[in-house]
Scaffold this active site. Structure first.
Site, short mmCIF file in Angstrom:
data_model
loop_
_atom_site.label_atom_id
_atom_site.label_comp_id
_atom_site.label_asym_id
_atom_site.label_seq_id
_atom_site.Cartn_x
_atom_site.Cartn_y
_atom_site.Cartn_z
N HIS A 1 0.85 -1.19 0.00
CA HIS A 1 0.00 0.00 0.00
C HIS A 1 0.88 1.23 0.00
CE1 HIS A 1 -3.14 2.85 1.17
NE2 HIS A 1 -3.97 1.95 0.68
N ASP B 1 -8.12 -5.34 0.09
CA ASP B 1 -8.56 -6.11 -1.07
C ASP B 1 -8.17 -7.57 -1.00
OD1 ASP B 1 -9.82 -4.05 -2.40
OD2 ASP B 1 -7.93 -3.27 -3.14
N1 ACO Z 1 4.21 -7.71 -4.61
C1 ACO Z 1 5.55 -7.70 -4.78
N2 ACO Z 1 6.32 -6.61 -4.65
C2 ACO Z 1 5.71 -5.47 -4.35
C3 ACO Z 1 4.32 -5.36 -4.13
C4 ACO Z 1 3.56 -6.56 -4.29
N3 ACO Z 1 2.23 -6.54 -4.12
N4 ACO Z 1 3.96 -4.09 -3.85
C5 ACO Z 1 5.11 -3.41 -3.86
N5 ACO Z 1 6.16 -4.21 -4.15
C6 ACO Z 1 7.58 -3.84 -4.23
C7 ACO Z 1 7.83 -2.97 -5.46
O1 ACO Z 1 8.18 -3.77 -6.58
C8 ACO Z 1 8.95 -2.09 -4.98
O2 ACO Z 1 10.15 -2.83 -5.06
P1 ACO Z 1 11.57 -2.09 -5.37
O3 ACO Z 1 11.79 -1.20 -4.17
O4 ACO Z 1 12.54 -3.22 -5.47
O5 ACO Z 1 11.38 -1.33 -6.64
C9 ACO Z 1 8.63 -1.85 -3.50
O6 ACO Z 1 7.84 -2.99 -3.10
C10 ACO Z 1 7.86 -0.57 -3.23
O7 ACO Z 1 6.69 -0.60 -3.99
P2 ACO Z 1 6.09 0.61 -4.83
O8 ACO Z 1 5.54 0.09 -6.09
O9 ACO Z 1 7.10 1.71 -4.91
O10 ACO Z 1 4.95 1.06 -3.88
P3 ACO Z 1 3.81 2.05 -4.28
O11 ACO Z 1 3.46 2.79 -3.05
O12 ACO Z 1 4.17 2.84 -5.48
O13 ACO Z 1 2.63 1.07 -4.73
C11 ACO Z 1 0.82 -0.40 -4.65
C12 ACO Z 1 1.64 0.64 -3.89
C13 ACO Z 1 0.41 0.12 -6.04
C14 ACO Z 1 -0.47 -0.68 -3.86
C15 ACO Z 1 1.66 -1.70 -4.81
O14 ACO Z 1 2.01 -2.18 -3.52
C16 ACO Z 1 0.94 -2.77 -5.59
O15 ACO Z 1 0.98 -2.76 -6.82
N6 ACO Z 1 0.25 -3.73 -4.89
C17 ACO Z 1 -0.54 -4.75 -5.56
C18 ACO Z 1 -1.87 -4.17 -6.04
C19 ACO Z 1 -2.84 -3.90 -4.90
O16 ACO Z 1 -3.06 -4.73 -4.02
N7 ACO Z 1 -3.47 -2.72 -4.96
C20 ACO Z 1 -4.50 -2.32 -3.97
C21 ACO Z 1 -4.05 -1.17 -3.16
S1 ACO Z 1 -5.22 -0.82 -1.91
C22 ACO Z 1 -6.48 0.00 -2.69
O17 ACO Z 1 -6.33 0.66 -3.67
C23 ACO Z 1 -7.75 -0.18 -2.10
#
Ligand code: ACO
Length: 452
Positions: A324, A386
């Site tokens: 998140h 979710d």
């Molecule tokens: N699985 C694996 N790796 C992940 C995940 C995941 N679900 N989420 C983040 N990471 C990793 C990223 O690849 C990144 O790695 P890096 O530092 O090596 O590049 C690191 O963790 C940081 O992640 P970001 O993408 O920079 O985090 P951001 O805040 O931009 O994204 C997000 C948050 C979009 C929710 C992301 O965690 C994601 O895509 N999760 C899966 C989709 C999801 O569940 N979305 C629902 C969100 S809640 C809502 O909207 C109600």
């Protein structure tokens, strides 16, 4: 009834009353020093006020994704991602999920206070009065291709409502009516989209049902098999919607505020919010979680295989329902939703059909393994709401492609509250970020015959 004009103005002033400005940050650039005020909100969170930055220094800030940017002051929702706190108008989400209803929570978000008995009754009566759709709106549905995604349909239909129900936004009375009309009709439209997609006759709302019960009735009742109302499912639905009702400046809410800042009508701003919510990184994640769990089940994948893919640098796969932007600990909503899984799965599977339980088992194993894994620990990746909400919706019989629509119904009061706050913000401006240009320098136009 929703608030009158005076109340709205007072609550808008309240946004800025809570800000104190007692410190300054010092910025030194090209040997010159600038003082930037540090502002503090009512829960102690601090920000550097850079509104004068470009005027005084010629510089802008660079923050793609807005991870370090506060786009507004708001008195609606407080969240602390490090401590796993979420409150609407100061009230913890855990208390609202346990004691409130979705309609009452919607009232709280929009007006800033819990309704008394009379106000709640009046709101429920108006929601009931507004629950029918203009019959002409049905023709729009009938012309969509049968495979059209319900989020696309919902976004378009909400925008279309402006033509059927023009609002008079100078009068608070009309804003209240417009808000309640939207909250009521979006539910009817969602159920109608489902019925039409199945080729079934649409079902009209019943005045003796509550908001949530009416939704299930309109979704699942049919002339040959009357739907038997299950009030545990109504409760689970209420909790689902309460948990989704607002989440401060997330992607779709920011979209509502940005689009609304151009002073567009509220239907268009909400329609933009619905479009933003559709994406799998945002509201579409609940659908993506179920698809991921089903894939694990159908392809016989092991949990370590899935975790390995999620960690692989060269693989775009992410663990859906994990991570998140703000929560860096367990999402407080996920804990509550997990309890709802137990409630609905027990209800829905009394005769040994454990298909839903199997998905829950996979989800639990995935959660357990990920939480033990250093990759997820180091990056502070925890389950979000979710991760469990898809399992709850599925157990209720909601089809997967409707999951994000369910989220949109829940988020609507939050979008309306945020749109209203932005609309009345005495310091409000049209949203217009700047950029760092990285394209070609000045280049002359080449006539077509001289081009390579
Ligand atoms: N699985 C694996 N790796 C992940 C995940 C995941 N679900 N989420 C983040 N990471 C990793 C990223 O690849 C990144 O790695 P890096 O530092 O090596 O590049 C690191 O963790 C940081 O992640 P970001 O993408 O920079 O985090 P951001 O805040 O931009 O994204 C997000 C948050 C979009 C929710 C992301 O965690 C994601 O895509 N999760 C899966 C989709 C999801 O569940 N979305 C629902 C969100 S809640 C809502 O909207 C109600």
């Amino acid at each position: 009834m929703l608030p009158g004009k005076a109340e709205v103005s007072t609550s808008q002033l309240h946004i800025y009353e809570e800000i104190s400005m007692t410190q300054h940050a010092t910025l030194t650039i090209d040997g010159k020093t600038f003082q930037l005020p540090v502002i503090t909100g009512s829960e102690g969170e601090r920000a550097i006020d850079i509104r004068a930055l470009r005027r005084e220094t010629g510089l802008i800030t660079f923050d793609p994704g807005f991870g370090s940017t506060g786009s507004c002051a708001s008195a609606i929702t407080f969240m602390d991602g490090e401590r796993g706190i979420l409150r609407y108008r100061g009230i913890p989400i855990e208390q609202l999920a346990e004691k409130s209803t979705f309609v009452e929570t919607a009232y709280l978000l929009i007006t800033g206070k819990l309704p008394n008995r009379e106000e709640l009754t009046r709101t429920s009566v108006m929601l009931n009065d507004f629950s029918l759709l203009h019959e002409d709106l049905k023709f729009f549905y009938q012309n969509y291709p049968s495979k059209a995604h319900p989020m696309g349909i919902l976004s378009a239909m909400v925008n279309t409502m402006r033509s059927f129900y023009p609002e008079l936004i100078d009068l608070e009375e009309d804003i209240s009516r417009t808000f309640l009309r939207l909250i009521s009709k979006v539910r009817t439209m969602a159920a109608m989209a489902y019925k039409i997609s199945r080729g079934h006759k649409t079902v009209y709302p019943r005045p003796n049902y509550s908001y949530g019960a009416n939704f299930l009735h309109m979704m699942f009742d049919n002339p040959v098999i009357p739907y038997e109302m299950d009030y545990d499912l109504v409760q689970a639905l209420n909790v689902f919607w309460i948990l989704h009702a607002d989440h401060e400046q997330n992607c779709s809410t920011a979209a509502v505020r940005v689009v609304g800042s151009g002073k567009v009508n509220v239907y268009a701003a909400i329609s933009a919010g619905i479009s933003a919510l559709w994406g799998p990184l945002h509201g579409g994640a609940n659908q993506a979680v179920i698809q991921m769990l089903e894939q694990i089940q159908n392809e016989g994948l092991t949990i370590p295989q899935v975790i390995a893919r999620a960690k692989a640098k060269d693989d775009p796969f992410k663990l859906m329902g994990f991570g998140h932007r703000v929560y860096k600990t367990y999402d407080p909503r996920a804990r509550i939703m997990k309890k709802m899984c137990d409630l609905v799965l027990k209800k829905q599977r009394p005769n040994g059909n454990n298909e839903g339980d199997t998905l829950l088992d996979i989800a639990m194993e995935l959660e357990h393994t990920a939480l033990e894994d250093p990759y997820f620990q180091e990056k502070n990746l925890y389950p979000n709401v979710d991760f469990y909400s898809g399992i709850v919706l599925r157990a209720m019989g909601i089809p997967t492609n409707m999951f994000t629509v369910m989220f949109a119904i829940g988020r609507l009061p939050g979008w309306l509250a945020q749109w209203q706050e932005d609309y009345h913000d005495p310091m409000g401006k049209i949203s217009r970020p700047r950029q760092i240009y990285t394209g070609e320098p000045l280049t002359d136009y080449v006539p077509i015959d001289e081009r390579e």
